[in-house]
Design a protein around this motif. Structure first.
Motif, mmCIF file in Angstrom:
data_model
loop_
_atom_site.group_PDB
_atom_site.id
_atom_site.type_symbol
_atom_site.label_atom_id
_atom_site.label_comp_id
_atom_site.label_asym_id
_atom_site.label_seq_id
_atom_site.Cartn_x
_atom_site.Cartn_y
_atom_site.Cartn_z
ATOM 1 N N SER A 223 24.082 -72.208 108.096
ATOM 2 C CA SER A 223 25.152 -71.392 107.559
ATOM 3 C C SER A 223 26.349 -71.922 107.461
ATOM 4 C CB SER A 223 24.989 -70.089 108.431
ATOM 5 O OG SER A 223 23.925 -69.365 108.162
ATOM 6 N N ASP A 224 26.488 -73.269 108.074
ATOM 7 C CA ASP A 224 27.938 -73.928 108.050
ATOM 8 C C ASP A 224 28.103 -74.750 106.747
ATOM 9 O OD1 ASP A 224 29.918 -74.882 109.027
ATOM 10 O OD2 ASP A 224 29.358 -75.883 110.856
ATOM 11 N N THR B 208 21.975 -72.391 113.879
ATOM 12 C CA THR B 208 23.165 -72.001 113.171
ATOM 13 C C THR B 208 23.826 -72.911 112.121
ATOM 14 O OG1 THR B 208 24.490 -72.456 115.024
ATOM 15 C CG2 THR B 208 23.554 -70.062 114.854
ATOM 16 N N CYS B 209 23.582 -74.406 112.286
ATOM 17 C CA CYS B 209 24.287 -75.318 111.210
ATOM 18 C C CYS B 209 23.869 -74.789 109.627
ATOM 19 C CB CYS B 209 23.813 -76.445 111.645
ATOM 20 S SG CYS B 209 21.977 -76.858 111.516
ATOM 21 N N SER C 104 24.791 -76.428 117.311
ATOM 22 C CA SER C 104 24.340 -75.663 116.003
ATOM 23 C C SER C 104 23.200 -76.146 115.295
ATOM 24 C CB SER C 104 25.494 -75.590 115.129
ATOM 25 O OG SER C 104 25.747 -77.035 114.447
ATOM 26 N N GLN D 298 22.694 -70.028 126.430
ATOM 27 C CA GLN D 298 23.787 -69.390 125.736
ATOM 28 C C GLN D 298 24.807 -69.104 126.355
ATOM 29 O OE1 GLN D 298 23.327 -65.187 124.311
ATOM 30 N NE2 GLN D 298 22.706 -66.096 122.247
ATOM 31 N N ALA E 287 18.206 -67.159 116.256
ATOM 32 C CA ALA E 287 19.278 -67.741 117.167
ATOM 33 C C ALA E 287 20.135 -66.764 118.213
ATOM 34 C CB ALA E 287 20.467 -68.540 116.251
ATOM 35 N N SER E 288 20.515 -65.683 117.499
ATOM 36 C CA SER E 288 21.047 -64.757 118.311
ATOM 37 C C SER E 288 20.450 -64.151 119.357
ATOM 38 C CB SER E 288 21.792 -63.485 117.333
ATOM 39 O OG SER E 288 22.461 -63.815 116.089
ATOM 40 N N SER F 29 18.836 -66.944 111.668
ATOM 41 C CA SER F 29 20.257 -66.677 112.261
ATOM 42 C C SER F 29 19.946 -65.690 113.374
ATOM 43 C CB SER F 29 21.276 -66.216 111.325
ATOM 44 O OG SER F 29 22.447 -65.634 112.115
ATOM 45 N N LYS G 55 17.658 -67.986 106.086
ATOM 46 C CA LYS G 55 19.073 -68.221 106.966
ATOM 47 C C LYS G 55 19.134 -67.072 107.646
ATOM 48 C CE LYS G 55 21.476 -71.635 103.719
ATOM 49 N NZ LYS G 55 22.719 -71.493 103.245
#
Length: 209
Positions: free
Chosen positions: A130-131, A127-128, A122, A71, A38-39, A35, A31
């Motif tokens: 970590s949701d 990023t999903c 997401s 973004q 993704a950033s 992440s 994760k």
């Protein structure tokens, strides 16, 4: 009709599950890696092939198109074959467009649209994972992929989806394929091809008019 279109687009933003032997992994580490990627993802463009399998039919429905991301909150999902249809998300605005009409929606005025748009975004960037309020996530691995199985947590999501399976390239830590299994057994499969990241994407592609 608009709700169905948005759900279809969400299904679209979600492709083919490979029959591979799964291995256990350090989920927190995976994760973190995804992440981080993704950033760093400022923009992306790719082609996609979508296969829709309806439980009641023997034939699959195949469509193709292009996807663009910028973004932090711009997404264009454009079907080109066998029909023309565009879903466009720009901040709080959604544009649904076909050859006959354009519909613009303010997602802040519609809770369902807002949730679908948020989950679409997401899912595209990963990023999903970590949701925790939306999904219970289990991650396994193959030689070349991280495979994340997402089980809906919230009641409204459970009414739509049984599970979502995301495939991430280990090389790029990015989504390459997704399988969406709906509550009634229908499946939507998407494969992303010719992926290009952090390239120049014209802002005009995200114009809501």
């Amino acid at each position: 009709m608009m709700k169905k279109r948005l759900i279809l687009c969400l299904a679209s933003c979600l492709s083919v599950l490979l029959p591979v032997q799964a291995q256990t992994v350090n989920q927190a580490h995976v994760k973190q890696q995804i992440s981080k990627a993704a950033s760093a993802l400022k923009s992306m463009q790719c082609d996609f092939v979508q296969t829709k399998h309806l439980k009641m039919l023997n034939e699959d429905m195949v469509s193709q198109g292009k996807m663009y991301y910028q973004q932090p909150d711009r997404l264009r999902w454009e079907y080109t074959t066998p029909y023309s249809y565009t879903f466009l998300l720009n901040g709080s605005k959604v544009l649904l467009k076909n050859k006959h009409r354009n519909d613009v929606i303010d997602v802040n005025q519609n809770k369902l649209f807002k949730e679908i748009a948020r989950i679409m975004m997401s899912t595209v960037v990963g990023t999903c994972l970590s949701d925790e309020k939306d999904f219970h996530v289990t991650i396994t691995a193959t030689q070349t992929e991280w495979v994340a199985t997402l089980l809906p947590v919230r009641k409204d999501m459970k009414q739509l989806f049984r599970q979502i399976v995301l495939h991430f390239s280990k090389e790029k830590n990015m989504v390459s394929r997704v399988e969406l299994i709906e509550k009634k057994g229908d499946k939507t499969l998407i494969e992303l091809k010719n992926i290009k990241t952090n390239v120049s994407v014209p802002s005009s592609l995200f114009a809501v008019d």
